[in-house]
Scaffold this active site. Structure first.
Site, short mmCIF file in Angstrom:
data_model
loop_
_atom_site.label_atom_id
_atom_site.label_comp_id
_atom_site.label_asym_id
_atom_site.label_seq_id
_atom_site.Cartn_x
_atom_site.Cartn_y
_atom_site.Cartn_z
NE ARG A 25 -3.40 -2.33 2.74
CZ ARG A 25 -4.67 -2.65 2.47
NH1 ARG A 25 -5.45 -1.79 1.89
NH2 ARG A 25 -5.13 -3.85 2.79
CB SER A 141 -20.03 -14.11 9.87
OG SER A 141 -19.32 -13.05 9.31
CB SER A 193 -17.83 -0.59 1.90
OG SER A 193 -16.86 -1.55 2.25
CG HIS A 221 -19.95 2.07 3.30
ND1 HIS A 221 -19.07 2.98 2.77
CD2 HIS A 221 -19.19 1.20 4.03
CE1 HIS A 221 -17.84 2.67 3.12
NE2 HIS A 221 -17.89 1.59 3.89
CB THR A 249 -19.23 5.12 10.47
OG1 THR A 249 -18.02 5.81 10.77
CG2 THR A 249 -19.65 5.50 9.06
CE LYS A 252 -16.82 4.15 6.29
NZ LYS A 252 -15.41 4.45 6.10
CB THR A 281 -10.35 3.64 23.99
OG1 THR A 281 -9.70 4.50 23.06
CG2 THR A 281 -11.82 3.61 23.68
CB THR A 282 -9.18 8.91 25.28
OG1 THR A 282 -8.11 8.60 26.16
CG2 THR A 282 -9.61 10.36 25.49
CB THR A 367 -9.41 -4.20 0.64
OG1 THR A 367 -8.29 -3.63 1.33
CG2 THR A 367 -10.63 -3.37 0.92
C1 LIG Z 1 -18.42 -1.94 6.36
C2 LIG Z 1 -17.57 -1.16 7.29
N1 LIG Z 1 -17.75 -1.29 8.61
C3 LIG Z 1 -17.00 -0.60 9.49
C4 LIG Z 1 -16.05 0.29 9.06
C5 LIG Z 1 -15.26 1.07 10.07
O1 LIG Z 1 -15.73 2.40 10.09
P1 LIG Z 1 -14.89 3.54 10.81
O2 LIG Z 1 -14.17 4.24 9.72
O3 LIG Z 1 -15.88 4.41 11.51
O4 LIG Z 1 -13.98 2.85 11.75
C6 LIG Z 1 -15.81 0.47 7.71
C7 LIG Z 1 -14.76 1.44 7.27
O5 LIG Z 1 -14.41 1.67 6.19
C8 LIG Z 1 -16.60 -0.26 6.78
O6 LIG Z 1 -16.43 -0.13 5.46
#
Ligand SMILES: Cc1ncc(COP(=O)(O)O)c(C=O)c1O
Length: 405
Positions: A25, A141, A193, A221, A249, A252, A281-282, A367
């Site tokens: 990468r 899953s 995604s 997403h 999230t 995005k 975690t903070t 990925t």
């Molecule tokens: C499907 C999916 N879940 C979770 C996440 C994690 O999200 P975050 O960026 O808020 O950690 C991503 C991040 O790209 C994602 O594509």
């Protein structure tokens, strides 16, 4: 001093293997500009400043650039400081965290919500804790689930079974082999995604009810972008209130940083109490929570925003078709051009960036599975028709070029 040669040699060999297969990468140093987004500048290898258009941002609705969101961020940073200064348990819970959690519960029509540092941490913590909660639990899953869900399932240390991507029949065949009283969690994403595929949410919920399973859905997403007020695909498909836990999230569709889960109060209280990635975690800076609250409320109150974005995606795809660019005709806003080879994928992305000023990150293993290397195109509300036409002709020329074969 220990002799590090042996360790360094082994680490180097792993990195060399990535480089050999084209999977190493390289990060582009993007000089993001709130004024001129999606256009940005970057420094070339020879030290020259160049301009390009960003075609891989997840800031779909450009909420990271919104004046009201920025104003909340700055105002609360000035009031409360740059950081929270503690974990949620030790002075890191503020009125801004609480307001944001109430707003998220409202958005999804759930009893409660819980904010995490990111959706990755939310998946890790929530799936990990849920899988440990029930004796003999098994997690079913989807094979294409995001790395954060896979990590959460590992943390749970319970049994797991993988079902074929979005395949309700396969899921049912696995469920039907399990004793009805055995605790089960069906874990999937509403919108995948990388390929832009959409889960058969209603069908999965029906199976969960029939086979006595909980449902855990990653809407990362989809939130902001689909459903009434940006409540996501679960809401859009008429399934609000029927999923046990939603993960979302802020990074995005809402344009800031952080993640969350939304569910009934009992399950939220359980995750709050047992998920290490929540408690050790903070907490998010209060200013980030305030900016996110402004974003969530603004997205919710702008009627027609989701439809306007989809219309924009349709225009983009029409222009790609006019230039005979082949892409997957999925029902989402993520446009995938399949390349199927890591080195070619990188060569195409390099040519697009350096010769045409179009920035697309090549998406390679791990990925996506090997053989599914692709260019993932995301259009945002700030991409103009001119940007779209420029990308389409650059892509057409690059894909036809012998240099990238
Ligand atoms: C499907 C999916 N879940 C979770 C996440 C994690 O999200 P975050 O960026 O808020 O950690 C991503 C991040 O790209 C994602 O594509």
């Amino acid at each position: 001093m220990p002799d590090n040669t042996m360790y360094d040699k082994i680490v180097s060999s792993h990195l060399d293997a990535l480089k050999r297969t084209g999977n190493y990468r390289y990060f582009l140093n993007v000089q993001k500009s709130a004024q001129s987004f999606p256009e940005f500048t970057f420094e070339n290898a020879d030290g020259n400043q160049k301009t390009a258009v960003n075609w891989c941002s997840n800031d779909y609705l450009c909420m990271s650039l919104d004046a009201d969101v920025l104003q909340s961020l700055v105002r609360v940073a000035e009031e409360s400081g740059a950081g929270a200064g503690g974990t949620r348990n030790i002075s890191g819970t503020t009125v801004h965290h609480n307001r944001l959690e109430s707003s998220l519960a409202n958005l999804h029509g759930t009893e409660s919500a819980l904010v995490f540092g990111s959706a990755f941490m939310a998946n890790l913590g929530a799936l990990g804790a849920l899988g440990k909660a029930f004796p003999g639990c098994i997690i079913l899953s989807d094979e294409r689930n995001h790395a954060s869900m896979i990590e959460g399932i590992k943390v749970a240390r319970c049994d797991k079974q993988i079902f074929r991507h979005n395949d309700a029949e396969h899921l049912e065949s696995l469920l039907s082999e399990l004793p009805i009283e055995r605790p089960k969690i069906i874990a999937f994403e509403s919108l995948y995604s990388m390929a832009g595929t959409v889960a058969p949410i209603q069908e999965f919920i029906r199976l969960a009810k029939r086979y006595n399973a909980l449902t855990y859905v990653d809407e990362v997403h989809a939130v902001g972008v689909y459903g009434r007020g940006g409540a996501g695909l679960i809401e859009q498909q008429g399934c609000a209130g029927q999923v046990d836990m939603i993960n979302g999230t802020f990074a995005k569709g809402f344009g800031t940083l952080g993640g969350y889960i939304a569910s009934r109060t009992l399950l939220i209280d359980y995750v709050r109490s047992f998920a290490p990635s929540f408690i050790f975690t903070t907490s998010l800076p209060p200013a980030v929570c305030a900016a996110t609250l402004t974003s969530v409320e603004k997205v919710r109150s702008q009627s027609g925003l989701q439809e306007a974005y989809q219309a924009h995606v349709c225009s983009f795809r029409r222009i790609l078709r006019e230039h005979t660019i082949h892409f997957d005709d999925n029902p989402s806003h993520i446009t995938r051009v399949l390349i199927g080879n890591a080195a070619r994928c990188k060569a195409i992305a390099d040519k697009l960036l350096h010769e045409y000023g179009a920035y697309l990150q090549p998406i390679n293993f791990p990925t996506v599975p090997e053989g599914e290397e692709c260019l993932r195109l995301t259009v945002t509300l700030r991409h103009s028709e001119e940007h779209m036409r420029h990308l389409a002709s650059a892509l057409a020329e690059t894909l036809a070029s012998r240099e990238t074969e």
